[in-house]
Scaffold this motif. Structure first.
Motif, PDB file in Angstrom:
ATOM      1  N   VAL A 132       0.838  -1.206   0.000  1.00  0.00           N
ATOM      2  CA  VAL A 132       0.000   0.000   0.000  1.00  0.00           C
ATOM      3  C   VAL A 132       0.871   1.253   0.000  1.00  0.00           C
ATOM      4  CG1 VAL A 132      -1.646   1.349   1.355  1.00  0.00           C
ATOM      5  CG2 VAL A 132      -1.974  -1.113   1.089  1.00  0.00           C
ATOM      6  N   LEU A 133       1.934   1.261   0.801  1.00  0.00           N
ATOM      7  CA  LEU A 133       2.823   2.428   0.856  1.00  0.00           C
ATOM      8  C   LEU A 133       3.608   2.600  -0.443  1.00  0.00           C
ATOM      9  CD1 LEU A 133       4.204   2.193   4.506  1.00  0.00           C
ATOM     10  CD2 LEU A 133       2.526   3.809   3.595  1.00  0.00           C
ATOM     11  N   LEU A 134       3.993   1.484  -1.080  1.00  0.00           N
ATOM     12  CA  LEU A 134       4.693   1.580  -2.364  1.00  0.00           C
ATOM     13  C   LEU A 134       3.790   2.151  -3.450  1.00  0.00           C
ATOM     14  CD1 LEU A 134       6.711  -1.778  -2.433  1.00  0.00           C
ATOM     15  CD2 LEU A 134       7.631   0.531  -2.204  1.00  0.00           C
ATOM     16  N   TRP A 152       9.831   9.026  -1.415  1.00  0.00           N
ATOM     17  CA  TRP A 152       9.646   9.398  -0.025  1.00  0.00           C
ATOM     18  C   TRP A 152       8.225   9.874   0.235  1.00  0.00           C
ATOM     19  CZ3 TRP A 152      13.859  10.370  -2.996  1.00  0.00           C
ATOM     20  CH2 TRP A 152      15.092   9.882  -2.540  1.00  0.00           C
ATOM     21  N   ILE A 153       7.760   9.595   1.446  1.00  0.00           N
ATOM     22  CA  ILE A 153       6.504  10.148   1.950  1.00  0.00           C
ATOM     23  C   ILE A 153       6.844  11.005   3.156  1.00  0.00           C
ATOM     24  CG2 ILE A 153       4.266   9.633   2.988  1.00  0.00           C
ATOM     25  CD1 ILE A 153       4.221   7.025   1.455  1.00  0.00           C
ATOM     26  N   SER A 154       6.480  12.273   3.121  1.00  0.00           N
ATOM     27  CA  SER A 154       6.852  13.202   4.179  1.00  0.00           C
ATOM     28  C   SER A 154       5.881  13.107   5.356  1.00  0.00           C
ATOM     29  CB  SER A 154       6.869  14.638   3.637  1.00  0.00           C
ATOM     30  OG  SER A 154       7.186  15.540   4.672  1.00  0.00           O
ATOM     31  N   PHE A 155       6.448  12.991   6.565  1.00  0.00           N
ATOM     32  CA  PHE A 155       5.651  12.999   7.792  1.00  0.00           C
ATOM     33  C   PHE A 155       5.996  14.207   8.660  1.00  0.00           C
ATOM     34  CE2 PHE A 155       5.579   8.456   6.658  1.00  0.00           C
ATOM     35  CZ  PHE A 155       4.209   8.230   6.702  1.00  0.00           C
ATOM     36  N   GLY A 156       6.526  15.238   8.044  1.00  0.00           N
ATOM     37  CA  GLY A 156       6.858  16.455   8.777  1.00  0.00           C
ATOM     38  C   GLY A 156       8.227  16.378   9.417  1.00  0.00           C
ATOM     39  N   PHE A 157       8.352  15.628  10.519  1.00  0.00           N
ATOM     40  CA  PHE A 157       9.634  15.554  11.222  1.00  0.00           C
ATOM     41  C   PHE A 157      10.648  14.675  10.493  1.00  0.00           C
ATOM     42  CE2 PHE A 157       7.047  12.081  12.699  1.00  0.00           C
ATOM     43  CZ  PHE A 157       7.928  11.020  12.861  1.00  0.00           C
ATOM     44  N   MET A 158      10.178  13.815   9.578  1.00  0.00           N
ATOM     45  CA  MET A 158      11.086  12.999   8.782  1.00  0.00           C
ATOM     46  C   MET A 158      10.357  12.497   7.538  1.00  0.00           C
ATOM     47  SD  MET A 158      11.357   9.291  10.745  1.00  0.00           S
ATOM     48  CE  MET A 158      12.339   8.569   9.426  1.00  0.00           C
ATOM     49  N   SER A 159      11.141  12.157   6.516  1.00  0.00           N
ATOM     50  CA  SER A 159      10.584  11.566   5.300  1.00  0.00           C
ATOM     51  C   SER A 159      10.839  10.063   5.340  1.00  0.00           C
ATOM     52  CB  SER A 159      11.238  12.180   4.057  1.00  0.00           C
ATOM     53  OG  SER A 159      10.893  13.541   3.943  1.00  0.00           O
ATOM     54  N   PHE A 160       9.779   9.308   5.097  1.00  0.00           N
ATOM     55  CA  PHE A 160       9.879   7.850   5.162  1.00  0.00           C
ATOM     56  C   PHE A 160       9.965   7.265   3.766  1.00  0.00           C
ATOM     57  CE2 PHE A 160       8.110   3.546   5.532  1.00  0.00           C
ATOM     58  CZ  PHE A 160       8.985   3.020   6.487  1.00  0.00           C
ATOM     59  N   GLN A 161      10.841   6.273   3.593  1.00  0.00           N
ATOM     60  CA  GLN A 161      11.052   5.625   2.306  1.00  0.00           C
ATOM     61  C   GLN A 161      10.420   4.230   2.354  1.00  0.00           C
ATOM     62  OE1 GLN A 161      15.106   5.946   1.119  1.00  0.00           O
ATOM     63  NE2 GLN A 161      14.778   5.114  -0.921  1.00  0.00           N
ATOM     64  N   PRO A 162       9.270   4.027   1.696  1.00  0.00           N
ATOM     65  CA  PRO A 162       8.595   2.730   1.761  1.00  0.00           C
ATOM     66  C   PRO A 162       9.436   1.554   1.285  1.00  0.00           C
ATOM     67  CG  PRO A 162       7.113   4.401   0.879  1.00  0.00           C
ATOM     68  CD  PRO A 162       8.466   5.023   0.965  1.00  0.00           C
ATOM     69  N   SER A 163      10.399   1.802   0.399  1.00  0.00           N
ATOM     70  CA  SER A 163      11.230   0.695  -0.088  1.00  0.00           C
ATOM     71  C   SER A 163      12.038   0.063   1.038  1.00  0.00           C
ATOM     72  CB  SER A 163      12.174   1.177  -1.192  1.00  0.00           C
ATOM     73  OG  SER A 163      13.040   2.191  -0.722  1.00  0.00           O
ATOM     74  N   GLU A 164      12.397   0.838   2.076  1.00  0.00           N
ATOM     75  CA  GLU A 164      13.121   0.267   3.217  1.00  0.00           C
ATOM     76  C   GLU A 164      12.225  -0.659   4.019  1.00  0.00           C
ATOM     77  OE1 GLU A 164      16.276   0.476   3.801  1.00  0.00           O
ATOM     78  OE2 GLU A 164      16.696   1.872   2.167  1.00  0.00           O
ATOM     79  N   LEU A 165      10.969  -0.264   4.197  1.00  0.00           N
ATOM     80  CA  LEU A 165      10.010  -1.150   4.858  1.00  0.00           C
ATOM     81  C   LEU A 165       9.768  -2.394   4.012  1.00  0.00           C
ATOM     82  CD1 LEU A 165       7.926  -1.807   7.071  1.00  0.00           C
ATOM     83  CD2 LEU A 165       6.251  -0.454   5.769  1.00  0.00           C
ATOM     84  N   ALA A 166       9.748  -2.220   2.694  1.00  0.00           N
ATOM     85  CA  ALA A 166       9.505  -3.351   1.792  1.00  0.00           C
ATOM     86  C   ALA A 166      10.577  -4.427   1.949  1.00  0.00           C
ATOM     87  CB  ALA A 166       9.442  -2.868   0.348  1.00  0.00           C
ATOM     88  N   GLU A 209       9.479   4.085  -9.339  1.00  0.00           N
ATOM     89  CA  GLU A 209       9.885   5.262  -8.545  1.00  0.00           C
ATOM     90  C   GLU A 209      10.943   6.131  -9.215  1.00  0.00           C
ATOM     91  OE1 GLU A 209      10.876   4.039  -4.594  1.00  0.00           O
ATOM     92  OE2 GLU A 209       8.904   3.160  -4.212  1.00  0.00           O
ATOM     93  N   PRO A 210      12.063   5.721  -9.788  1.00  0.00           N
ATOM     94  CA  PRO A 210      12.613   4.358  -9.842  1.00  0.00           C
ATOM     95  C   PRO A 210      13.602   4.121  -8.706  1.00  0.00           C
ATOM     96  CG  PRO A 210      13.827   5.765 -11.339  1.00  0.00           C
ATOM     97  CD  PRO A 210      12.827   6.662 -10.629  1.00  0.00           C
ATOM     98  N   ASP A 211      13.718   2.835  -8.273  1.00  0.00           N
ATOM     99  CA  ASP A 211      14.660   2.456  -7.231  1.00  0.00           C
ATOM    100  C   ASP A 211      15.131   1.034  -7.500  1.00  0.00           C
ATOM    101  OD1 ASP A 211      16.192   2.167  -5.012  1.00  0.00           O
ATOM    102  OD2 ASP A 211      14.639   2.732  -3.559  1.00  0.00           O
ATOM    103  N   MET A 212      16.012   0.909  -8.482  1.00  0.00           N
ATOM    104  CA  MET A 212      16.497  -0.414  -8.866  1.00  0.00           C
ATOM    105  C   MET A 212      17.388  -1.027  -7.798  1.00  0.00           C
ATOM    106  SD  MET A 212      18.349  -1.520 -12.423  1.00  0.00           S
ATOM    107  CE  MET A 212      18.777  -3.236 -12.749  1.00  0.00           C
ATOM    108  N   GLY A 213      18.095  -0.189  -7.037  1.00  0.00           N
ATOM    109  CA  GLY A 213      18.960  -0.697  -5.982  1.00  0.00           C
ATOM    110  C   GLY A 213      18.181  -1.465  -4.933  1.00  0.00           C
ATOM    111  N   ALA A 214      17.070  -0.877  -4.455  1.00  0.00           N
ATOM    112  CA  ALA A 214      16.232  -1.560  -3.467  1.00  0.00           C
ATOM    113  C   ALA A 214      15.646  -2.846  -4.041  1.00  0.00           C
ATOM    114  CB  ALA A 214      15.113  -0.633  -3.005  1.00  0.00           C
TER     115      ALA A 214
END
Length: 426
Positions: A132-134, A152-166, A209-214
């Protein structure tokens, strides 16, 4: 009765009571290792410590975090002199990195409290959340675009990268999948194909995205868990050939990826030195300047607006310039030890019939080891330039957060292993 006689009698009682065959044979602190489906043998192992977790592993992780914090400060201290970062203070990046580490440690403490049975039960749901986040990150005004990539998805205090959660979600899902499909692991279409389709969906979202490394890291994690889970070797090598062919097609059909490959082959040529080979050429200059012992902490010249992304993807080049060959070898040694230790904990769990926990730990070992291998290879010019950070060290909130959560899960696996070896329940 002497102390030796009492110890021997105690071992005999354990042996004939059947409580700990391996422990009775080796002194009570042995790891039972599976030799076949029904036989076990005792192998000598370090005594179980009272604290109940792997202290050397924790200290190595803390050492990498501390070294990374120092290097992020060294690599980013001059960035405010660049008009692009003119509004930032000289301590902006190190303070934020320290904040990310603090958040990651809190999340890691929470993750450590979760039993592996719970991780196994919720693995499919975590995978669904990652999907869902991707998808969400690709939606305009939801995902943030940086340098042409929407990751990235911005949450104000930090930007979250869904590929890391993936990465973590696919790891847990693949381990859970192999446990559920253990009886059909010799049959390709029933054992491998469903998992391959799941990874394909994740890959399509990452390439958009692209993010071939992840995507590369996720493919290695999934394939590694399938192989360690017992998938037929012929099917595994067939799958590996298909994956290599797929990545080759991706590169051949993308002009800018082809340019990166050509630039990697000769980064100092006139066509590439100021283009796709710019980062690599300056990374090599930085490492060359470091020679054997380095120019000293803070003495790097390449970080002064010559080497782009010095605090993220090319942090190792700054390490090489400031600490020299000795520093680079020490860093490689730490990651080799870290990977080996994590894989060992996974083998312990599998030997104790905790298959899911063992596959998860070994998956984390593959993740940390492969990503560090790619990052180090890129910085040394041994591999084409790829946007992957150095685990536990490079600047980045999402990466540090998920790395620490993954390490906490490994420590949880080790904690449950020690409980089982004491005769308790995981």
């Amino acid at each position: 009765m002497s102390t030796e006689a009492r110890s021997f009698a105690s071992r005999l009682r354990d042996l004939f009571s059947g409580r700990s065959l391996a422990g009775a044979l080796t002194g009570g602190d042995a790891l039972p290792v599976r030799l076949s489906n029904r036989t076990y043998a005792g192998t000598r192992n370090a005594a179980v410590r009272e604290l109940g977790f792997d202290q050397p592993l924790l200290w190595v992780v803390l050492s990498l975090l501390a070294w990374g914090l120092v290097m992020v400060y060294s690599a980013s201290i001059a960035l405010p002199d660049n008009p692009r970062f003119a509004n930032y203070s000289h301590t902006h990046f190190v303070v934020r990195h320290g904040f990310f580490i603090l958040i990651g440690m809190v999340a890691a403490l929470m993750a450590f409290q979760v039993p592996m049975r719970t991780w196994e039960r919720f693995a499919p749901w975590l995978f669904a959340v990652a999907l869902v986040l991707l998808v969400a990150v690709l939606i305009p005004h939801v995902g943030t675009v940086v340098n042409g990539a929407r990751r990235w998805i911005s949450f104000g205090f930090m930007s979250f990268q869904p590929s890391e959660l993936a990465k973590l979600a696919v790891l847990l899902y693949a381990a859970d999948y192999m446990v559920r499909r253990m009886e059909v692991k010799e049959r390709f279409f029933r054992a491998v194909l469903p998992m391959a389709l799941a990874v394909l969906v994740v890959g399509m979202l990452l390439l958009a995205e692209p993010d071939m490394g992840a995507f590369m890291v996720i493919v290695v994690i999934a394939m590694g868990i399938l192989f360690l889970g017992g998938v037929n070797a012929r099917m595994f090598f067939l799958m590996a050939l298909l994956v290599v062919a797929a990545f080759a097609m991706i590169v051949l059909t993308s002009e800018w990826r082809r340019e990166r490959i050509f630039a990697y082959l000769d980064p100092f040529s006139e066509n590439h030195a100021l283009g796709k080979g710019y980062q690599l050429s300056h990374a090599l200059i930085a490492i060359g300047r470091g020679e054997i012992f380095g120019v000293g902490l803070g003495g790097s010249v390449e970080k002064l607006h010559w080497l782009p992304e010095a605090h993220t993807d090319f942090l190792l080049a700054v390490v090489g310039e400031e600490f020299g060959l000795i520093g680079v070898l020490a860093l490689i040694g730490l990651f080799l030890w870290l990977t080996r230790r994590i894989m060992y904990i996974g083998r312990q769990a599998i030997a104790l019939d905790q298959v899911f926990a063992g596959l998860v730990a070994q998956g984390v070992g593959l993740w940390m080891g492969f990503q560090a291998f790619i990052n180090i290879g890129v910085n040394l010019g041994a591999l084409p330039t790829k946007g992957l950070t150095l685990p536990l060290m490079s600047y980045g909130g999402s990466a540090v957060l998920m790395n620490l959560v993954a390490i906490a899960i490994v420590l949880r696996v080790d904690y449950e292993n020690r409980q089982l070896m004491r005769g308790g329940r995981a």
